[in-house]
Design an enzyme around this catalytic site. Structure first.
Site, PDB file in Angstrom:
ATOM      1  N   HIS A 314       0.715  -1.131   0.090  1.00  9.34           N
ATOM      2  CA  HIS A 314       0.083  -0.065   0.038  1.00  9.34           C
ATOM      3  C   HIS A 314       0.979   1.154   0.001  1.00  9.34           C
ATOM      4  CE1 HIS A 314      -3.287   2.889   1.175  1.00  9.34           C
ATOM      5  NE2 HIS A 314      -3.976   1.982   0.784  1.00  9.34           N
ATOM      6  N   ASP A 371      -8.038  -5.455   0.217  1.00 15.43           N
ATOM      7  CA  ASP A 371      -8.475  -6.502  -1.049  1.00 15.43           C
ATOM      8  C   ASP A 371      -8.050  -7.727  -0.705  1.00 15.43           C
ATOM      9  OD1 ASP A 371      -9.746  -4.544  -2.427  1.00 15.43           O
ATOM     10  OD2 ASP A 371      -7.882  -3.863  -2.886  1.00 15.43           O
TER      11      ASP A 371
HETATM   12  N1  ACO Z   1       4.172  -7.400  -4.896  1.00  8.60           N
HETATM   13  C1  ACO Z   1       5.512  -7.518  -5.132  1.00  8.60           C
HETATM   14  N2  ACO Z   1       5.974  -6.312  -4.956  1.00  8.60           N
HETATM   15  C2  ACO Z   1       5.376  -5.032  -4.373  1.00  8.60           C
HETATM   16  C3  ACO Z   1       4.061  -5.253  -4.145  1.00  8.60           C
HETATM   17  C4  ACO Z   1       3.444  -6.415  -4.417  1.00  8.60           C
HETATM   18  N3  ACO Z   1       2.055  -6.554  -4.085  1.00  8.60           N
HETATM   19  N4  ACO Z   1       3.673  -4.089  -3.632  1.00  8.60           N
HETATM   20  C5  ACO Z   1       4.814  -3.299  -3.841  1.00  8.60           C
HETATM   21  N5  ACO Z   1       5.920  -4.017  -4.106  1.00  8.60           N
HETATM   22  C6  ACO Z   1       7.283  -3.483  -4.205  1.00  8.60           C
HETATM   23  C7  ACO Z   1       7.301  -2.528  -5.205  1.00  8.60           C
HETATM   24  O1  ACO Z   1       7.696  -3.037  -6.543  1.00  8.60           O
HETATM   25  C8  ACO Z   1       8.809  -1.728  -4.869  1.00  8.60           C
HETATM   26  O2  ACO Z   1       9.986  -2.433  -5.162  1.00  8.60           O
HETATM   27  P1  ACO Z   1      11.177  -1.926  -5.086  1.00  8.60           P
HETATM   28  O3  ACO Z   1      11.662  -1.077  -4.083  1.00  8.60           O
HETATM   29  O4  ACO Z   1      12.138  -3.008  -5.288  1.00  8.60           O
HETATM   30  O5  ACO Z   1      11.083  -1.055  -6.642  1.00  8.60           O
HETATM   31  C9  ACO Z   1       8.356  -1.775  -3.416  1.00  8.60           C
HETATM   32  O6  ACO Z   1       7.651  -2.851  -3.039  1.00  8.60           O
HETATM   33  C10 ACO Z   1       7.804  -0.504  -2.768  1.00  8.60           C
HETATM   34  O7  ACO Z   1       6.489  -0.324  -3.350  1.00  8.60           O
HETATM   35  P2  ACO Z   1       5.692   1.027  -2.976  1.00  8.60           P
HETATM   36  O8  ACO Z   1       6.608   2.057  -3.482  1.00  8.60           O
HETATM   37  O9  ACO Z   1       5.195   0.916  -1.653  1.00  8.60           O
HETATM   38  O10 ACO Z   1       4.453   0.825  -3.790  1.00  8.60           O
HETATM   39  P3  ACO Z   1       3.511   1.973  -4.680  1.00  8.60           P
HETATM   40  O11 ACO Z   1       3.140   3.060  -3.590  1.00  8.60           O
HETATM   41  O12 ACO Z   1       4.074   2.580  -5.865  1.00  8.60           O
HETATM   42  O13 ACO Z   1       2.302   1.111  -4.810  1.00  8.60           O
HETATM   43  C11 ACO Z   1       0.443  -0.371  -4.743  1.00  8.60           C
HETATM   44  C12 ACO Z   1       1.395   0.714  -4.139  1.00  8.60           C
HETATM   45  C13 ACO Z   1       0.023  -0.083  -5.985  1.00  8.60           C
HETATM   46  C14 ACO Z   1      -0.685  -0.727  -3.574  1.00  8.60           C
HETATM   47  C15 ACO Z   1       1.325  -1.728  -4.547  1.00  8.60           C
HETATM   48  O14 ACO Z   1       1.675  -2.206  -3.417  1.00  8.60           O
HETATM   49  C16 ACO Z   1       0.624  -2.870  -5.391  1.00  8.60           C
HETATM   50  O15 ACO Z   1       0.753  -2.892  -6.722  1.00  8.60           O
HETATM   51  N6  ACO Z   1      -0.040  -3.914  -4.640  1.00  8.60           N
HETATM   52  C17 ACO Z   1      -0.704  -5.093  -5.328  1.00  8.60           C
HETATM   53  C18 ACO Z   1      -1.956  -4.385  -5.866  1.00  8.60           C
HETATM   54  C19 ACO Z   1      -2.954  -4.250  -4.797  1.00  8.60           C
HETATM   55  O16 ACO Z   1      -3.017  -5.045  -3.950  1.00  8.60           O
HETATM   56  N7  ACO Z   1      -3.590  -3.207  -4.916  1.00  8.60           N
HETATM   57  C20 ACO Z   1      -4.691  -2.592  -3.707  1.00  8.60           C
HETATM   58  C21 ACO Z   1      -4.200  -1.532  -2.993  1.00  8.60           C
HETATM   59  S1  ACO Z   1      -5.306  -1.001  -1.908  1.00  8.60           S
HETATM   60  C22 ACO Z   1      -6.472  -0.155  -2.443  1.00  8.60           C
HETATM   61  O17 ACO Z   1      -6.263   0.524  -3.394  1.00  8.60           O
HETATM   62  C23 ACO Z   1      -8.015  -0.246  -2.146  1.00  8.60           C
END
Ligand code: ACO
Length: 436
Positions: A314, A371
């Site tokens: 998140h 989710d």
């Molecule tokens: N699976 C694998 N890796 C992940 C995930 C995941 N679900 N989420 C984040 N990461 C990784 C990113 O690739 C990043 O890696 P890096 O540092 O090596 O580049 C690191 O974790 C940090 O990511 P963030 O900057 O915290 O992610 P961001 O804020 O850009 O995105 C998001 C947040 C879109 C929710 C992301 O975590 C994601 O894609 N999750 C899966 C989709 C999801 O569940 N969405 C629902 C969110 S809640 C909602 O909207 C209701």
């Protein structure tokens, strides 16, 4: 912001190009600090660069508070955990988010009356649904129907006063439930079941989804409570992607229907509300012998693979999402009451356990989000996977309305219009086609 508030604030010094610029610093109700750069361009000709707005506050808001490091979520100051009780009521939470305080009995009764009054769709709108291709994704149907409400309820296209705004909020909250149920019925080739004015909000939705002509669906109180809880947990989440979409569109003075329709479209994305569908597809594929849980974890860590562990991570929460915590225990309650189980719940628990012990997820502070467990409860209710994000939208609607209203009511609101760092070609000349 009043001059007095400004005078009471601290300042920060920005040194750039040998100049020192003084910027106001504000402290929010919970001690959060913000540097005000709103006049940086008009006074000094600098912009700030924050492409995904991760360090940018776009408004002052009194609706919802999140402390992502501690895993705290409050609606109008009330901790989210306080809504996890028998007989939670989505409608009072919706009213509170939109109008700022818990409704009195009289306010509740007035609002409930409006919800009942507006529950039917204009028949023209109902007929229009039939012209959308039969297998259209339900989120397309929802956003189109909300946009189209502007053609049928023109009285709400005028700038709203407090009373007409309440009526429009009730129109949307009531009708969105009817549209959602009709979408499911239409896509399943089932006849529409019209709303029953004697039923409560969630009960009525389940009736429209699952009753069939001459056979009334029996709504179990546990299922009604679980649906209320799910809707409440999704009701607002401050400046998330879809709420920001609503605010951006609303800042152009677009009407509420147009703004909410934009929010629905933003929510559809798999990185936002669409993740609940992706989670279920992931769990089902594991169950059906596709990837094993550990293989999912490895795929999610592999940067050359676009796969993500959906329902994990998140932007704001760097701790367990409090909504996921509530839903995880609600799953146990629902299955205990229904005297059933779901193998997908076991798979979800196993995935969570693997992720929470994996250095990749630990270092990045990736925890289950709302989710991850919501779909398992929706599935237990009989709601099909392609309707999950629509369920999220029904829940989030009061939050979008509250965010839109807060912005609309603020006389200092300006159109939201960010700037850019230009990376294109320098000045050059047009060449006629025969000279290229
Ligand atoms: N699976 C694998 N890796 C992940 C995930 C995941 N679900 N989420 C984040 N990461 C990784 C990113 O690739 C990043 O890696 P890096 O540092 O090596 O580049 C690191 O974790 C940090 O990511 P963030 O900057 O915290 O992610 P961001 O804020 O850009 O995105 C998001 C947040 C879109 C929710 C992301 O975590 C994601 O894609 N999750 C899966 C989709 C999801 O569940 N969405 C629902 C969110 S809640 C909602 O909207 C209701």
């Amino acid at each position: 912001m009043s001059q007095r508030e400004k005078a009471l604030s601290d300042t920060a010094q920005l040194t750039v190009d040998g100049k020192s610029i003084e910027l106001p610093v504000y402290t929010d109700t919970e001690g959060g600090r913000a540097i005000d750069v709103s006049e940086l361009y008009s006074k000094h000709r600098y912009i700030t660069y924050d492409p995904s707005l991760g360090s940018t506050g776009i408004c002052r808001s009194a609706v919802t508070y999140i402390d992502g490091d501690k895993g705290v979520l409050r609606y109008r100051g009330i901790p989210i955990e306080q809504f996890d009780r028998p007989k939670p009521n989505f409608i009072e939470v919706a009213w509170m988010l939109i109008f700022g305080h818990l409704p009195t009995a009289a306010e509740m009764s007035e609002f409930r009356g409006m919800l009942t009054q507006y529950e039917l769709l204009h028949e023209g709108l109902t007929h229009q649904m039939h012209y959308i291709p039969p297998k259209a994704p339900p989120m397309v149907v929802l956003s189109s129907m909300i946009s189209m409400m502007a053609c049928y309820y023109e009285e709400f296209l005028m700038p709203p006063d407090e009373q007409s705004f309440m009526m429009q909020a009730a129109e949307l909250i009531s009708k969105v439930r009817t549209i959602a149920a009709f979408t499911y019925r239409r896509n399943s080739g089932l006849p529409f079941i019209y709303p029953d004015p004697s039923l409560r909000y969630c009960e009525n939705f389940l009736h429209m989804m699952f009753s069939i002509p001459y056979r009334q669906y029996e709504v179990l109180p546990e299922i009604e409570d679980a649906l209320n809880l799910i809707l409440i947990l999704h009701a607002d989440h401050e400046q998330n992607c879809s709420a920001s979409a609503v605010r951006v569109v609303g800042s152009a003075k677009a009407n509420l229907f147009a703004s909410i329709s934009a929010g629905v479209n933003a929510l559809w994305g798999p990185l936002h509300g669409g993740a609940n569908v992706k989670v279920m597809q992931m769990l089902e594929s594991i169950y059906n012998g596709g990837k094993k849980p550990q293989e999912c974890i490895e795929a999610a860590k592999d940067k050359s693979n676009p796969f993500r562990l959906y329902g994990f991570g998140h932007r704001v929460y760097k701790n367990y999402d409090p909504r996921a915590k509530i839903l995880k225990s609600a799953c146990d309650r629902v299955f205990a009451k229904l005297k059933t189980s779901d193998p997908l719940l076991e798979i979800a628990r196993e995935l969570e356990g693997l992720a929470l012990e994996d250095p990749y997820f630990i270092e990045r502070k990736l925890y289950p989000n709302v989710d991850f467990y919501s779909g398992i409860i929706l599935r237990a209710m009989g709601i099909p996977t392609d309707m999950f994000t629509v369920m999220f939208a029904i829940g989030r609607l009061p939050g979008w309305i509250a965010q839109w209203k807060e912005q609309y009511d603020n006389p200092s609101t300006r159109i939201i219009r960010p700037r850019q760092i230009y990376t294109g070609a320098p000045l050059n000349d047009y060449k006629p086609v025969d000279e290229r």
